[in-house]
Motif scaffolding. Structure first.
Motif, PDB file in Angstrom:
ATOM      1  N   LEU A   1       0.868  -1.172   0.000  1.00 32.53           N
ATOM      2  CA  LEU A   1       0.000   0.000   0.000  1.00 32.53           C
ATOM      3  C   LEU A   1       0.906   1.223   0.000  1.00 32.53           C
ATOM      4  O   LEU A   1       1.764   1.373   0.878  1.00 32.53           O
ATOM      5  CB  LEU A   1      -0.901   0.010   1.242  1.00 32.53           C
ATOM      6  CG  LEU A   1      -1.784   1.238   1.442  1.00 32.53           C
ATOM      7  CD1 LEU A   1      -2.807   1.363   0.305  1.00 32.53           C
ATOM      8  CD2 LEU A   1      -2.493   1.156   2.790  1.00 32.53           C
ATOM      9  N   THR A   2       0.733   2.064  -1.013  1.00 38.39           N
ATOM     10  CA  THR A   2       1.583   3.243  -1.168  1.00 38.39           C
ATOM     11  C   THR A   2       0.710   4.480  -1.296  1.00 38.39           C
ATOM     12  O   THR A   2      -0.308   4.470  -1.999  1.00 38.39           O
ATOM     13  CB  THR A   2       2.471   3.105  -2.426  1.00 38.39           C
ATOM     14  OG1 THR A   2       3.233   1.900  -2.309  1.00 38.39           O
ATOM     15  CG2 THR A   2       3.411   4.275  -2.582  1.00 38.39           C
ATOM     16  N   HIS A   3       1.114   5.547  -0.623  1.00 36.80           N
ATOM     17  CA  HIS A   3       0.455   6.844  -0.749  1.00 36.80           C
ATOM     18  C   HIS A   3       1.307   7.696  -1.676  1.00 36.80           C
ATOM     19  O   HIS A   3       2.521   7.819  -1.482  1.00 36.80           O
ATOM     20  CB  HIS A   3       0.346   7.524   0.619  1.00 36.80           C
ATOM     21  CG  HIS A   3      -0.221   8.900   0.532  1.00 36.80           C
ATOM     22  ND1 HIS A   3       0.567  10.018   0.411  1.00 36.80           N
ATOM     23  CD2 HIS A   3      -1.500   9.340   0.521  1.00 36.80           C
ATOM     24  CE1 HIS A   3      -0.211  11.093   0.349  1.00 36.80           C
ATOM     25  NE2 HIS A   3      -1.458  10.708   0.399  1.00 36.80           N
ATOM     26  N   VAL A   4       0.687   8.266  -2.712  1.00 34.65           N
ATOM     27  CA  VAL A   4       1.400   9.092  -3.686  1.00 34.65           C
ATOM     28  C   VAL A   4       0.692  10.432  -3.812  1.00 34.65           C
ATOM     29  O   VAL A   4      -0.535  10.485  -3.943  1.00 34.65           O
ATOM     30  CB  VAL A   4       1.465   8.402  -5.071  1.00 34.65           C
ATOM     31  CG1 VAL A   4       2.177   9.287  -6.080  1.00 34.65           C
ATOM     32  CG2 VAL A   4       2.138   7.054  -4.971  1.00 34.65           C
ATOM     33  N   TRP A   5       1.465  11.496  -3.773  1.00 32.28           N
ATOM     34  CA  TRP A   5       0.958  12.843  -4.043  1.00 32.28           C
ATOM     35  C   TRP A   5       1.721  13.363  -5.244  1.00 32.28           C
ATOM     36  O   TRP A   5       2.929  13.582  -5.185  1.00 32.28           O
ATOM     37  CB  TRP A   5       1.167  13.742  -2.844  1.00 32.28           C
ATOM     38  CG  TRP A   5       0.815  15.193  -3.053  1.00 32.28           C
ATOM     39  CD1 TRP A   5      -0.050  15.724  -3.971  1.00 32.28           C
ATOM     40  CD2 TRP A   5       1.326  16.302  -2.318  1.00 32.28           C
ATOM     41  NE1 TRP A   5      -0.112  17.086  -3.851  1.00 32.28           N
ATOM     42  CE2 TRP A   5       0.723  17.475  -2.834  1.00 32.28           C
ATOM     43  CE3 TRP A   5       2.232  16.423  -1.276  1.00 32.28           C
ATOM     44  CZ2 TRP A   5       1.002  18.746  -2.339  1.00 32.28           C
ATOM     45  CZ3 TRP A   5       2.510  17.692  -0.785  1.00 32.28           C
ATOM     46  CH2 TRP A   5       1.897  18.837  -1.300  1.00 32.28           C
ATOM     47  N   PHE A   6       1.007  13.498  -6.360  1.00 33.18           N
ATOM     48  CA  PHE A   6       1.558  14.135  -7.544  1.00 33.18           C
ATOM     49  C   PHE A   6       1.012  15.555  -7.582  1.00 33.18           C
ATOM     50  O   PHE A   6      -0.206  15.762  -7.574  1.00 33.18           O
ATOM     51  CB  PHE A   6       1.156  13.406  -8.831  1.00 33.18           C
ATOM     52  CG  PHE A   6       1.846  12.088  -9.030  1.00 33.18           C
ATOM     53  CD1 PHE A   6       3.225  11.982  -8.997  1.00 33.18           C
ATOM     54  CD2 PHE A   6       1.111  10.950  -9.286  1.00 33.18           C
ATOM     55  CE1 PHE A   6       3.861  10.762  -9.189  1.00 33.18           C
ATOM     56  CE2 PHE A   6       1.727   9.727  -9.484  1.00 33.18           C
ATOM     57  CZ  PHE A   6       3.109   9.634  -9.430  1.00 33.18           C
ATOM     58  N   LYS A   7       1.901  16.509  -7.675  1.00 33.62           N
ATOM     59  CA  LYS A   7       1.482  17.906  -7.703  1.00 33.62           C
ATOM     60  C   LYS A   7       1.028  18.285  -9.110  1.00 33.62           C
ATOM     61  O   LYS A   7       1.323  17.592 -10.077  1.00 33.62           O
ATOM     62  CB  LYS A   7       2.634  18.774  -7.200  1.00 33.62           C
ATOM     63  CG  LYS A   7       2.971  18.419  -5.749  1.00 33.62           C
ATOM     64  CD  LYS A   7       4.197  19.116  -5.248  1.00 33.62           C
ATOM     65  CE  LYS A   7       4.542  18.596  -3.851  1.00 33.62           C
ATOM     66  NZ  LYS A   7       5.765  19.206  -3.344  1.00 33.62           N
ATOM     67  N   ALA A   8       0.282  19.372  -9.201  1.00 36.63           N
ATOM     68  CA  ALA A   8      -0.282  19.818 -10.479  1.00 36.63           C
ATOM     69  C   ALA A   8       0.792  19.899 -11.549  1.00 36.63           C
ATOM     70  O   ALA A   8       1.888  20.417 -11.317  1.00 36.63           O
ATOM     71  CB  ALA A   8      -0.950  21.179 -10.316  1.00 36.63           C
ATOM     72  N   GLY A   9       0.490  19.342 -12.715  1.00 38.56           N
ATOM     73  CA  GLY A   9       1.403  19.408 -13.841  1.00 38.56           C
ATOM     74  C   GLY A   9       2.501  18.355 -13.839  1.00 38.56           C
ATOM     75  O   GLY A   9       3.344  18.358 -14.737  1.00 38.56           O
TER      76      GLY A   9
END
Length: 131
Positions: free
Chosen positions: A25-33
Protein backbone atom coordinates in the motif's frame (compact mmCIF):
# COMPACT_ATOMS: atom_id res chain seq x y z
CA UNK A 1 19.31 13.76 -16.21
CA UNK A 2 17.75 17.02 -17.42
CA UNK A 3 14.45 16.08 -15.82
CA UNK A 4 16.05 15.38 -12.45
CA UNK A 5 18.11 18.59 -12.65
CA UNK A 6 14.92 20.54 -13.47
CA UNK A 7 13.34 19.41 -10.16
CA UNK A 8 11.32 16.32 -11.08
CA UNK A 9 11.54 14.98 -7.51
CA UNK A 10 9.84 18.10 -6.13
CA UNK A 11 6.62 17.26 -7.99
CA UNK A 12 5.95 13.99 -6.21
CA UNK A 13 5.84 12.59 -2.73
CA UNK A 14 5.76 8.79 -2.39
CA UNK A 15 5.42 6.89 0.88
CA UNK A 16 5.19 3.13 1.20
CA UNK A 17 2.69 2.53 4.01
CA UNK A 18 2.65 -1.28 3.96
CA UNK A 19 5.10 -3.70 2.35
CA UNK A 20 4.55 -7.31 3.37
CA UNK A 21 4.81 -10.50 1.33
CA UNK A 22 2.07 -10.44 -1.29
CA UNK A 23 0.76 -6.94 -0.54
CA UNK A 24 1.73 -3.28 -0.69
CA UNK A 25 0.00 0.00 0.00
CA UNK A 26 1.58 3.24 -1.17
CA UNK A 27 0.46 6.84 -0.75
CA UNK A 28 1.40 9.09 -3.69
CA UNK A 29 0.96 12.84 -4.04
CA UNK A 30 1.56 14.14 -7.54
CA UNK A 31 1.48 17.91 -7.70
CA UNK A 32 -0.28 19.82 -10.48
CA UNK A 33 1.40 19.41 -13.84
CA UNK A 34 3.57 16.45 -12.79
CA UNK A 35 4.67 14.70 -16.03
CA UNK A 36 3.95 11.03 -15.27
CA UNK A 37 5.33 9.06 -18.24
CA UNK A 38 3.46 6.28 -19.98
CA UNK A 39 4.50 3.15 -18.08
CA UNK A 40 3.45 -0.26 -16.75
CA UNK A 41 4.13 -2.52 -13.77
CA UNK A 42 4.26 -6.28 -13.46
CA UNK A 43 1.53 -6.25 -10.80
CA UNK A 44 -2.16 -5.44 -10.86
CA UNK A 45 -2.92 -2.14 -9.14
CA UNK A 46 -6.08 -0.68 -7.64
CA UNK A 47 -5.94 3.09 -7.21
CA UNK A 48 -8.12 5.02 -4.77
CA UNK A 49 -8.20 8.81 -5.04
CA UNK A 50 -7.97 10.40 -1.62
CA UNK A 51 -7.91 14.07 -2.65
CA UNK A 52 -7.62 16.25 -5.73
CA UNK A 53 -8.30 14.96 -9.21
CA UNK A 54 -6.75 13.36 -12.24
CA UNK A 55 -7.44 12.71 -15.90
CA UNK A 56 -7.15 9.10 -17.05
CA UNK A 57 -7.73 8.86 -20.79
CA UNK A 58 -10.98 10.77 -21.34
CA UNK A 59 -12.19 10.42 -17.74
CA UNK A 60 -11.90 13.02 -14.98
CA UNK A 61 -11.77 11.35 -11.57
CA UNK A 62 -11.85 12.84 -8.08
CA UNK A 63 -12.01 11.99 -4.38
CA UNK A 64 -13.44 8.56 -3.55
CA UNK A 65 -13.14 7.41 -7.18
CA UNK A 66 -11.02 4.39 -7.98
CA UNK A 67 -9.60 2.68 -11.03
CA UNK A 68 -7.88 -0.60 -11.78
CA UNK A 69 -4.83 -1.13 -14.00
CA UNK A 70 -3.99 -4.77 -14.81
CA UNK A 71 -0.38 -5.94 -14.77
CA UNK A 72 1.69 -5.10 -17.85
CA UNK A 73 -0.85 -2.60 -19.26
CA UNK A 74 0.76 0.74 -20.21
CA UNK A 75 -0.98 3.78 -18.71
CA UNK A 76 -0.50 7.30 -17.53
CA UNK A 77 -2.67 9.94 -15.95
CA UNK A 78 -2.44 13.68 -15.48
CA UNK A 79 -2.86 15.25 -12.03
CA UNK A 80 -5.62 17.85 -11.86
CA UNK A 81 -5.08 21.58 -11.33
CA UNK A 82 -4.63 21.10 -7.57
CA UNK A 83 -2.70 17.83 -7.86
CA UNK A 84 -3.86 14.40 -6.74
CA UNK A 85 -3.30 12.10 -3.79
CA UNK A 86 -3.85 8.40 -4.43
CA UNK A 87 -3.50 5.15 -2.59
CA UNK A 88 -1.93 2.40 -4.70
CA UNK A 89 -2.93 -1.11 -3.63
CA UNK A 90 -0.94 -3.98 -5.13
CA UNK A 91 -0.73 -7.72 -4.61
CA UNK A 92 3.06 -7.47 -4.55
CA UNK A 93 5.50 -5.70 -2.30
CA UNK A 94 8.07 -5.32 -5.07
CA UNK A 95 7.16 -4.52 -8.67
CA UNK A 96 8.85 -3.15 -11.74
CA UNK A 97 8.41 0.14 -13.62
CA UNK A 98 8.59 -0.20 -17.41
CA UNK A 99 8.90 3.15 -19.16
CA UNK A 100 7.07 3.49 -22.48
CA UNK A 101 7.61 7.23 -22.99
CA UNK A 102 9.68 7.30 -26.13
CA UNK A 103 11.68 9.95 -27.86
CA UNK A 104 13.38 13.14 -26.91
CA UNK A 105 10.27 15.36 -27.42
CA UNK A 106 8.47 13.87 -24.39
CA UNK A 107 11.50 14.21 -22.13
CA UNK A 108 12.38 17.72 -23.36
CA UNK A 109 8.83 18.93 -22.71
CA UNK A 110 8.74 17.17 -19.34
CA UNK A 111 12.01 18.89 -18.32
CA UNK A 112 10.78 22.30 -19.52
CA UNK A 113 7.41 21.90 -17.72
CA UNK A 114 9.14 20.66 -14.57
CA UNK A 115 11.52 23.62 -14.49
CA UNK A 116 8.58 26.01 -14.89
CA UNK A 117 6.63 24.34 -12.05
CA UNK A 118 9.50 23.67 -9.64
CA UNK A 119 9.08 26.75 -7.45
CA UNK A 120 5.31 26.34 -7.15
CA UNK A 121 5.78 22.68 -6.25
CA UNK A 122 7.96 23.65 -3.27
CA UNK A 123 5.06 25.40 -1.54
CA UNK A 124 2.08 23.59 -3.09
CA UNK A 125 -0.64 22.77 -0.57
CA UNK A 126 -2.19 19.32 -0.57
CA UNK A 127 -5.34 19.13 -2.70
CA UNK A 128 -8.68 19.47 -0.93
CA UNK A 129 -10.73 16.35 -0.30
CA UNK A 130 -13.71 17.67 -2.26
CA UNK A 131 -11.90 18.98 -5.37
Amino acid sequence: DKLVAAGFGEGEEVRVLVDIPGFSLTHVWFKAGFPLPLHSHDADCLYYIVAGSLRLGTEDLGPRDSFFIPADVPYTYRPGPQGVEVLEIRQKGQFNFVNFAKGAPFWEKAATDTAALRESWKTAPRPPLNA
